[in-house]
Design an enzyme around this catalytic site. Structure first.
Site, short mmCIF file in Angstrom:
data_model
loop_
_atom_site.label_atom_id
_atom_site.label_comp_id
_atom_site.label_asym_id
_atom_site.label_seq_id
_atom_site.Cartn_x
_atom_site.Cartn_y
_atom_site.Cartn_z
N GLU A 12 -18.56 -6.23 -3.21
CA GLU A 12 -17.44 -6.77 -2.85
C GLU A 12 -17.24 -8.42 -3.64
O GLU A 12 -16.16 -8.73 -4.03
CB GLU A 12 -16.79 -6.75 -1.38
CG GLU A 12 -16.51 -5.48 -0.99
CD GLU A 12 -14.96 -4.94 -1.37
OE1 GLU A 12 -14.95 -4.91 -2.82
OE2 GLU A 12 -14.19 -4.93 -0.59
N ASP A 34 -4.30 -9.93 -8.47
CA ASP A 34 -4.67 -9.18 -9.46
C ASP A 34 -3.43 -8.13 -9.90
O ASP A 34 -3.12 -8.61 -11.11
CB ASP A 34 -5.78 -8.00 -9.19
CG ASP A 34 -5.28 -7.55 -7.71
OD1 ASP A 34 -4.37 -7.74 -6.84
OD2 ASP A 34 -6.42 -6.86 -7.08
N GLU A 79 0.69 -1.19 -0.04
CA GLU A 79 -0.04 -0.02 0.08
C GLU A 79 0.76 1.22 0.03
O GLU A 79 0.57 2.14 -0.70
CB GLU A 79 -0.89 -0.16 1.21
CG GLU A 79 -2.09 -1.13 1.19
CD GLU A 79 -3.12 -1.06 0.18
OE1 GLU A 79 -3.13 0.12 -0.43
OE2 GLU A 79 -3.81 -1.70 0.17
N THR A 118 -0.99 0.79 -10.56
CA THR A 118 -2.26 0.20 -10.19
C THR A 118 -2.88 1.00 -9.31
O THR A 118 -4.04 0.65 -9.07
CB THR A 118 -1.82 -1.33 -9.36
OG1 THR A 118 -3.32 -2.03 -9.34
CG2 THR A 118 -1.17 -1.10 -8.22
N GLU A 177 -11.69 -0.26 -9.82
CA GLU A 177 -11.41 -1.27 -11.01
C GLU A 177 -12.48 -1.30 -12.04
O GLU A 177 -11.96 -1.47 -13.27
CB GLU A 177 -11.22 -2.79 -10.26
CG GLU A 177 -10.11 -2.82 -9.61
CD GLU A 177 -9.96 -2.28 -8.16
OE1 GLU A 177 -10.97 -1.80 -7.68
OE2 GLU A 177 -8.84 -2.09 -7.57
#
Ligand SMILES: *[C@@H]1O[C@H](CO)[C@@H](O)[C@H](O)[C@H]1NC(C)=O
Ligand SMILES: *[C@@H]1O[C@H](CO)[C@@H](O)[C@H](O)[C@H]1NC(C)=O
Length: 948
Positions: A386, A290, A122, A488, A405
């Site tokens: 989710e 991902d 993160e 990302t 996304e």
């Protein structure tokens, strides 16, 4: 491959007017998206700054949670004004007038010298990415403040308010003065993340304390995406600072994960820093995985590095083969071992990034399909839940924390297709965000997409990605594609030409022709001609549009869509889509010789120039001897058919051809092409063990398929020699001789007694009596033996002598911690464990050599043998009768079923092996880059029989 993308985009689509969106409308939506962004930004600055996040319902700051276990908040909260950092790279695009003040605040107040434990991933994608992106933006500004002012559009009409510093009219502020400090902050943060990398495996810990490094007792558990999504930021940081540690470590971590892939190129989800998969073997494209794939293709684009492209395309082929459903619409988690979908099977909202990645990789058709599923999910719930149980069509987790996304994918697809359908998708998203999540000071998380219940949290990506991508969609700004990418987290990063590593001359030669295949979106390919109306249509006119809808909404038995209890009819009923062509497989070419069986020659793992050679002028590969070559074949993104992508270890790039000039094939035309799974055993099988009461056990010398009680299932590995377990020619009728094969009836499993406390290894023949076999019976049986003592081939010969038709070889016992590893079991990095595939060196000159073909060998793990032995021992007077049966692990639909008499549909059928116009066909699709030269083979197409 992406460099030429912009050229592809020049092709305009003709679309009926009713489906177009006027430019005026699009501009309105763009302005609305910008205004939502400003609303959130100003709310954060007013009510939350300098905290990391805003509380959007109570309009106050959100700080770190005193409970250290609340990682959902604390992973991101480093006391560095995270939301401000994260939006920094978006401000110049959407809210330029706020940019000068934001840069100044970050440069002057943010410090990473904090006693906080945060997530490496993160911090990298949100903070490090933001700083690097901002540094590059400042670096590119002209030196003159007045010119900076114009370049940043500070002169244009922008929302005026007290937060603009110091005044919108001031043209004398030099923003470039901050670039040094911004890079310094990035470098400082990077160094604070370095202790996370485990020195031996190279896999980073998930969390690190920014001041103290990895804390004592820190969890070793991390995930594939966490360890594998540092590449872009770390590589750029290294090249900007000249400190190579970052790029090296991120590269090692990426490869450390890849090196632990399954034989099918699938990756697991959770891994320990010691390098072992945890919670073994669940693969997929969603949470935890991902961005690993995303960073493969993006590192390829940004660093212009084939290593990453190659990993990406191999992993993508595995996804398309195993993770994707046969209709091509759904991507769901699968077990890496059994290749079965998880049960229950879910789609998570994070996997909505996939269409964006597919567009970037050139597979627009797949992107359109997967996006349609997410679109229907959004439409049904007015947000993205989710997690969704797609088989039951039920929401599993109801939350929506403003994730980007799906919006990101909508933006990429609009840029790739220019189909206004995607603008209308964006319009719906905009409407829902406004009506369901907007609060007085920001945007709330939806706790429940069905009830609309809100939660007092606004993640930084709501602004930096969700609203940013929505803005980019309506603003019609192309995505970067040449050494530049959005990370990302949506931060643009670019590798300046001066920092690119020069490709070697070999690489330049190998890549020759790379650009000749464009990942082109062909007009109408996505829509096509509607069979109903005959007019040219867009995405919504596709025949499978309704199919995707039914996947989410469901249909009742009469083909009626079910929606909120009310029935909605729609035109034409449902169109079943046909199965997607198989995405990737291997073929073996061999001269057709009727006298020989279809046995596949053993693979030559490193064929030299005497077999395969590359033409240095054309880049093409020439095959002069096909013996032992495995050709990897993959579906082309342009939908025209297949390409050979590798010959064993040799990788074939786009635009390069494979030319077969093996003179041995001249007399054996036409070419016979077989997939190895067609004629040889699959590497792994599912074994089923059954137990029978001895009275009911046997009928006509065979165990009853349905008379046994299932004891357990286990994965077994086939040997590379011995019986072919997929020999469909062998009899499976009630009366024919029994064989051991996939889907055949269960066979009796004989577990010999131990010799001096050690399991029988099958290296010398024993009497049937001792083995516990009824001499007068003709029951075929499989013998269980232990690994070791002699070679696998010797065991097979002994088994044949005894009269067994198969042996089950049990692996060796695990070595307990602290015990020395016997030298014969040492392998690199520890000792051998788990499944192996037995193989044999054939020494035909050896006096005892015999090529055993009628006895099969399957290898399974030690623990399975233990369990079975216990079951036999447990029985008092009479021995329990055990049965063993082989089931297919079906790669296509993931279900496990015996393939009684039928070839699995995933296999290439007889008729498909045809040469048409010199092209080898697989089903109805040609292998485009495989050529058979006339001068070597002189074949005539007219001479080809119908069936080969
Ligand atoms: C947050 O960081 C600032 C300096 O950047 C420091 O003064 C302050 O004490 C920190 N707050 C906490 C709670 O650690
Ligand atoms: C051995 O097999 C024969 C033929 O199937 C059977 O008649 C006989 O009863 C069996 N003997 C024992 C001891 O099970």
């Amino acid at each position: 491959m992406l460099r030429i993308y912009s050229a592809c985009l020049l092709i305009l689509l003709y679309l009926p007017n009713i489906w177009c969106m006027s430019d005026g409308k699009r501009e309105t939506l763009k302005a609305e998206a910008a205004s939502l962004f400003k609303h959130g930004y100003e709310g954060y600055m007013k009510y939350a700054y300098p905290a990391d996040e805003l509380r959007p319902l109570t309009c106050g700051p959100l700080y770190r949670d005193p409970d250290p276990n609340n990682v959902g908040i604390n992973d991101i909260h480093a006391n560095v004004s995270m939301t401000l950092l994260d939006v920094l790279s978006s401000l110049p695009v959407i809210h330029p007038s706020a940019f000068p003040k934001a840069v100044k605040l970050v440069a002057e107040t943010v410090s990473f010298d904090q006693d906080v434990k945060v997530q490496v991933f993160e911090m990298t994608i949100r903070a490090l990415g933001a700083l690097l992106s901002t540094f590059q933006l400042l670096d590119d500004l002209p030196d003159d403040p007045a010119e900076q002012y114009i370049k940043l559009h500070l002169d244009e009409n922008d929302h005026d308010d007290s937060w603009i510093w110091p005044s919108r009219k001031d043209t004398t502020i030099d923003l470039k003065q901050y670039k040094g400090r911004i890079l310094e902050l990035a470098y400082d943060l990077g160094k604070r993340l370095l202790p996370a990398f485990e020195p031996i495996t190279g896999i980073p810990y998930a969390r690190v304390n920014l001041r103290k490094g990895v804390l004592k007792g820190e969890s070793i558990e991390t995930c594939t995406a966490g360890a594998g999504s540092l590449l872009l930021e770390f590589a750029l940081l290294s090249r900007l600072t000249g400190d190579s540690r970052f790029e090296n470590l991120a590269h090692q971590a990426y490869l450390a994960i890849w090196n632990r892939r399954s034989p099918q190129n699938l990756l697991g989800n959770t891994i320990g820093t010691h390098g072992h998969w945890l919670a073994p073997g669940m693969s997929g494209v969603g949470a935890g995985m991902d961005s690993y794939f995303e960073y493969g293709v993006k590192a390829g684009v940004m660093l212009d590095d084939d290593t990453y492209y190659d990993i990406f395309y191999d992993s993508y082929a595995a996804i398309q083969t195993y993770v994707r459903t046969t209709d091509g619409f759904i991507y769901r988690p699968v077990q890496t071992r059994l290749l079965q979908p998880a049960s229950p099977s879910t789609i998570d909202s994070l996997s909505a990034f996939l269409p964006a990645m597919q567009v970037l990789a050139g597979d627009v058709e797949s992107a359109i399909k997967s996006h349609l599923v997410f679109w229907n999910l959004w439409r049904k719930y007015d947000a993205m839940p989710e997690s969704f149980l797609w088989q039951e069509r039920k929401v599993e987790w109801t939350g929506y924390p403003g994730r980007p996304e799906f919006i990101e994918s909508t933006y990429y697809l609009y840029q790739a297709t220019k189909d206004p359908f995607y603008l209308r998708v964006g319009e719906k998203i905009l409407h829902d965000l406004k009506t369901r999540t907007k609060t007085k000071c920001g945007f709330a998380t939806l706790k429940n997409v069905m009830t609309g219940e809100q939660e007092d949290r606004m993640e930084s990506f709501m602004l930096s990605e969700s609203l940013k991508y929505l803005y980019l969609l309506f603003a019609d700004i192309p995505f970067p594609n040449s050494n530049t990418v959005f990370t990302t987290e949506g931060h643009p990063l670019k590798m300046p030409a001066s920092l690119l590593k020069a490709p070697s001359s070999t690489r330049r030669a190998i890549r020759k022709g790379e650009s000749s295949t464009c990942p082109l979106y062909r007009p109408f390919a996505a829509g096509g001609i509607s069979t109903r109306t005959g007019i040219i249509v867009g995405i919504e006119g596709r025949e499978d549009y309704d199919y995707a809808r039914s996947l989410v909404y469901g249909l009742d038995s009469s083909g009626v869509e079910v929606e909120d209890g009310s029935r909605i009819w729609y035109d034409g009923g449902i169109c079943r889509t046909s199965s997607e062509p198989k995405f990737a497989f291997e073929i073996v070419l061999s001269p057709l010789d009727a006298s020989k069986s279809t046995a596949v020659p053993p693979e030559d793992p490193s064929p030299g120039p005497s077999k395969v050679d590359q033409d240095s002028m054309t880049g093409d590969y020439h095959i002069t001897d096909i013996e032992g070559l495995r050709l990897g074949v993959r579906w082309r993104f342009d939908g025209k058919g297949y390409d050979v992508v590798n010959i064993g270890p040799h990788r074939i790039r786009q635009g390069q051809n494979v030319i077969i000039r093996d003179p041995a094939m001249r007399d054996h035309l036409p070419i016979q092409a077989t997939s190895p799974v067609d004629s040889a055993s699959p590497p792994e099988l599912l074994l089923r063990f059954l137990s029978y009461s001895s009275s009911a056990a046997s009928q006509n010398g065979q165990l009853l398929a349905d008379g046994g009680q299932i004891l357990l299932h286990a994965v077994g590995a086939t040997a590379t020699f011995g019986t072919d377990f997929v020999s469909f020619t062998s009899s499976k009728t009630e009366t024919g001789p029994a064989t051991w094969g996939i889907g055949h009836k269960p066979l009796r499993l004989i577990i010999p007694p131990e010799i001096e406390g050690r399991p029988y290894q099958g290296c010398s023949a024993m009497s049937l009596e001792w083995l516990g076999i009824n001499k007068t019976s003709t029951d075929p049986f499989v013998l269980m033996v232990s690994r070791g003592g002699c070679t696998f081939l010797e065991k097979l010969m002994v088994a044949e002598d005894i009269g067994a038709i198969g042996i089950l070889v049990i692996g060796q016992a695990p070595i307990k911690e602290g015990e020395p590893i016997p030298p014969e079991r040492e392998v690199e990095g520890g000792f051998e464990e788990g499944l192996i595939r037995p193989s044999a060196e054939f020494d035909e000159s050896h006096p005892r050599f015999r090529n055993v073909k009628k006895v099969g060998m399957i290898y399974t793990e030690w623990v399975i043998g233990e369990v079975l032995r216990k079951m036999v021992e447990g029985d008092d007077d009479k021995r329990k009768v055990l049965g063993i049966e082989i089931l297919n692990i079906d790669a296509q639909d993931g279900s496990v079923h015996p393939t009684m008499g039928n070839r699995p549909t995933s296999q290439i059928n007889e008729k498909s092996r045809t040469l048409e116009g010199g092209l080898l066909m697989v089903g109805e699709w040609p292998i485009m880059n495989l050529k058979v030269t006339d001068n070597a083979l002189r074949f005539k197409q007219s001479n080809l029989p119908e069936h080969v």
